[in-house]
Design a protein around this motif. Structure first.
Motif, short mmCIF file in Angstrom:
data_model
loop_
_atom_site.label_atom_id
_atom_site.label_comp_id
_atom_site.label_asym_id
_atom_site.label_seq_id
_atom_site.Cartn_x
_atom_site.Cartn_y
_atom_site.Cartn_z
N ARG A 62 0.86 -1.18 0.00
CA ARG A 62 0.00 0.00 0.00
C ARG A 62 0.90 1.23 0.00
O ARG A 62 2.01 1.20 0.52
CB ARG A 62 -0.95 0.00 1.19
N VAL A 63 0.38 2.28 -0.61
CA VAL A 63 1.17 3.50 -0.80
C VAL A 63 0.45 4.67 -0.17
O VAL A 63 -0.74 4.92 -0.47
CB VAL A 63 1.41 3.77 -2.30
N ARG A 64 1.13 5.40 0.69
CA ARG A 64 0.54 6.60 1.28
C ARG A 64 0.71 7.75 0.31
O ARG A 64 1.81 8.09 -0.11
CB ARG A 64 1.21 6.93 2.61
N CYS A 65 -0.42 8.37 -0.03
CA CYS A 65 -0.41 9.49 -0.99
C CYS A 65 -0.86 10.76 -0.28
O CYS A 65 -2.06 10.94 0.00
CB CYS A 65 -1.34 9.19 -2.17
N GLY A 66 0.08 11.62 0.02
CA GLY A 66 -0.26 12.89 0.64
C GLY A 66 -0.48 12.77 2.14
O GLY A 66 -0.26 11.74 2.76
N ALA A 67 -0.97 13.88 2.72
CA ALA A 67 -1.13 13.94 4.17
C ALA A 67 -2.37 13.21 4.67
O ALA A 67 -2.50 12.95 5.86
CB ALA A 67 -1.20 15.41 4.61
N ASP A 68 -3.27 12.88 3.77
CA ASP A 68 -4.54 12.27 4.19
C ASP A 68 -4.44 10.75 4.33
O ASP A 68 -5.44 10.11 4.62
CB ASP A 68 -5.65 12.60 3.18
N TRP A 69 -3.30 10.19 4.11
CA TRP A 69 -3.14 8.74 4.21
C TRP A 69 -4.13 8.00 3.33
O TRP A 69 -4.85 7.10 3.78
CB TRP A 69 -3.26 8.26 5.66
N VAL A 70 -4.19 8.40 2.09
CA VAL A 70 -4.99 7.65 1.11
C VAL A 70 -4.14 6.47 0.64
O VAL A 70 -3.02 6.66 0.18
CB VAL A 70 -5.37 8.54 -0.10
N TYR A 71 -4.70 5.28 0.79
CA TYR A 71 -3.93 4.08 0.45
C TYR A 71 -4.34 3.53 -0.92
O TYR A 71 -5.53 3.49 -1.24
CB TYR A 71 -4.15 2.99 1.50
N ILE A 72 -3.35 3.15 -1.65
CA ILE A 72 -3.58 2.41 -2.89
C ILE A 72 -2.97 1.03 -2.70
O ILE A 72 -1.78 0.90 -2.44
CB ILE A 72 -2.95 3.10 -4.11
N TYR A 73 -3.79 0.01 -2.83
CA TYR A 73 -3.29 -1.36 -2.67
C TYR A 73 -2.82 -1.89 -4.03
O TYR A 73 -3.54 -1.82 -5.01
CB TYR A 73 -4.40 -2.25 -2.10
N ILE A 74 -1.61 -2.39 -4.03
CA ILE A 74 -1.01 -2.89 -5.26
C ILE A 74 -0.92 -4.41 -5.16
O ILE A 74 -0.29 -4.94 -4.25
CB ILE A 74 0.40 -2.30 -5.47
N LEU A 75 -1.56 -5.10 -6.06
CA LEU A 75 -1.52 -6.56 -6.09
C LEU A 75 -0.57 -6.99 -7.19
O LEU A 75 -0.74 -6.63 -8.36
CB LEU A 75 -2.89 -7.17 -6.36
N LEU A 76 0.46 -7.72 -6.80
CA LEU A 76 1.42 -8.23 -7.78
C LEU A 76 1.19 -9.72 -7.97
O LEU A 76 1.30 -10.49 -7.02
CB LEU A 76 2.86 -8.00 -7.30
N GLU A 77 0.85 -10.13 -9.18
CA GLU A 77 0.65 -11.55 -9.49
C GLU A 77 1.78 -11.98 -10.42
O GLU A 77 1.96 -11.42 -11.50
CB GLU A 77 -0.69 -11.76 -10.19
N PHE A 78 2.55 -12.98 -10.01
CA PHE A 78 3.66 -13.48 -10.82
C PHE A 78 3.21 -14.70 -11.60
O PHE A 78 2.71 -15.66 -11.02
CB PHE A 78 4.85 -13.83 -9.92
N GLN A 79 3.40 -14.68 -12.90
CA GLN A 79 2.95 -15.78 -13.75
C GLN A 79 4.05 -16.12 -14.76
O GLN A 79 4.66 -15.24 -15.36
CB GLN A 79 1.69 -15.37 -14.54
N SER A 80 4.31 -17.42 -14.96
CA SER A 80 5.17 -17.86 -16.05
C SER A 80 4.36 -18.64 -17.08
O SER A 80 4.87 -19.01 -18.13
CB SER A 80 6.32 -18.73 -15.53
N ASN A 81 3.10 -18.91 -16.78
CA ASN A 81 2.18 -19.54 -17.73
C ASN A 81 0.96 -18.64 -17.88
O ASN A 81 0.58 -17.92 -16.96
CB ASN A 81 1.74 -20.92 -17.23
#
Length: 356
Positions: A62-81
């Motif tokens: 999650r990434v804090r954006c600015g003073a309001d603590w707005v979170y962006i959740y980043i989902l990383l999916e690793f695939q080789s197929n």
């Protein structure tokens, strides 16, 4: 991905520096470049569905954006197929993530759910062909239902199809690692390994160093089995090209075979003409091919040594010239792993003596 290779990438993207580089350099999310690395925070990626079955996303930040603590959740999916149902999986993952936030009372009263950036990191040989949006997998809805259908989307980083010019333009650690994995031996050794060696000499973060070294161990184990990664990376002191060979050693060996084949054809034809007989031609071609193959391997050996240690001194050139033909392939492997030119030369006495 699976096994150690999957784990290697998970270890890389367990560091906010590399997550930030992945998002800002290889996705449209360039606005994240304005955020400090300290704004990135790992989140527990385990969720439990209705039937108590644990669901595990590869990585979540999650990434804090600015003073309001707005979170962006980043989902990383690793695939080789290629997973045809990836858009559906992402829909489920996002739903489970939101459900988990609500159950754990992570949202302040009256606050909305956070935005989500779903990202698939794919490194398979076949171009990604699965739908990038769930709505593309649903039959056309009757009138009045179109706006009620699921439409989950995700971003895709198709590593094998990354723009070589973009990789050259980025001087980041992640770009160097991608170049290392995607390049042929003759293009990667002079430039990328030297840059990585300099990075190891300068970086002070021991956890990041360990993760990068573990990832490199996996790559070197595939490219040059049995060779310690420290000798390849730390003992080394181009331009991108389409990957054609399974390993770097295959690249060097094939160069030798191709050169040897051409030389063998020429020498065989000359011997065959001189004999003036069909049998003579066949024997001449075989002799020429054998000699030509050896010369090709000797040429490949010189290229490996020069790529790692620079121009050959006269003494080393003489050693290479004296190596018996049937010993050349072993020397190619030896030259790829030797920690120094002196160490390579020190082990030459038995072969040179045998040649005399």
């Amino acid at each position: 991905m699976s096994g150690r290779y999957d784990l290697g990438y998970k270890q890389l993207f367990a560091h906010p520096e590399l997550v930030r580089e992945l998002l800002t350099q290889f996705t449209p999310c360039t606005w994240l470049a304005a955020l400090e690395v300290s704004a990135f925070e790992r989140v527990n990626p385990s969720y439990v569905g209705e039937h108590k079955a644990e669901r595990q996303d590869d990585l979540v930040w999650r990434v804090r954006c600015g003073a309001d603590w707005v979170y962006i959740y980043i989902l990383l999916e690793f695939q080789s197929n290629i997973d045809r149902w990836m858009a559906l999986r992402m829909q489920v993952y996002v739903g489970l993530l939101y459900q988990d936030l609500v159950k754990r009372h992570e949202l302040a009263p009256g606050h909305k759910l956070p935005a989500v950036l779903p990202l698939v990191f794919y490194n398979g040989a076949t171009p990604w062909s699965a739908a990038l949006e769930l709505s593309q997998m649903i039959v056309p809805a009757p009138d009045g239902l179109h706006g009620l259908q699921a439409a989950q989307r995700y971003l895709l980083v198709d590593q094998q199809r990354l723009d070589p010019n973009a990789l050259e333009a980025h001087g980041s650690l992640l770009a160097l690692l991608f170049k290392l994995e995607l390049s042929e031996a003759t293009t990667v050794l002079p430039d990328v390994l030297a840059s990585l060696s300099a990075w190891f000499a300068d970086v002070a973060q021991e956890p990041l160093r360990r993760s990068v070294l573990l990832w490199l161990e996996d790559v070197v184990a595939r490219e040059m089995p049995g060779v310690p990664v420290e000798q390849v990376i730390l003992g080394h002191g181009g331009h991108m090209a389409a990957r054609k060979y399974a390993t770097w050693l295959d690249c060097w060996k094939d160069e030798g075979r191709q050169i040897g084949l051409e030389l063998g054809k020429l020498e065989g034809m000359e011997l065959g003409k001189a004999e003036g007989k069909e049998l003579g031609k066949a024997e001449g071609k075989e002799l020429g091919k054998a000699e030509g193959k050896a010369e090709g391997q000797r040429h490949a050996l010189v290229k490996v040594i020069e790529a790692r240690f620079g121009a050959l001194p006269p003494a080393t050139a003489q050693i290479v010239a004296d190596i018996p033909n049937d010993d050349l392939e072993r020397w190619i492997v030896k030259a790829a792993s030797a920690p120094s030119l002196q160490a390579l030369a020190d082990g030459a006495a038995p072969s040179a003596h045998h040649a005399s």
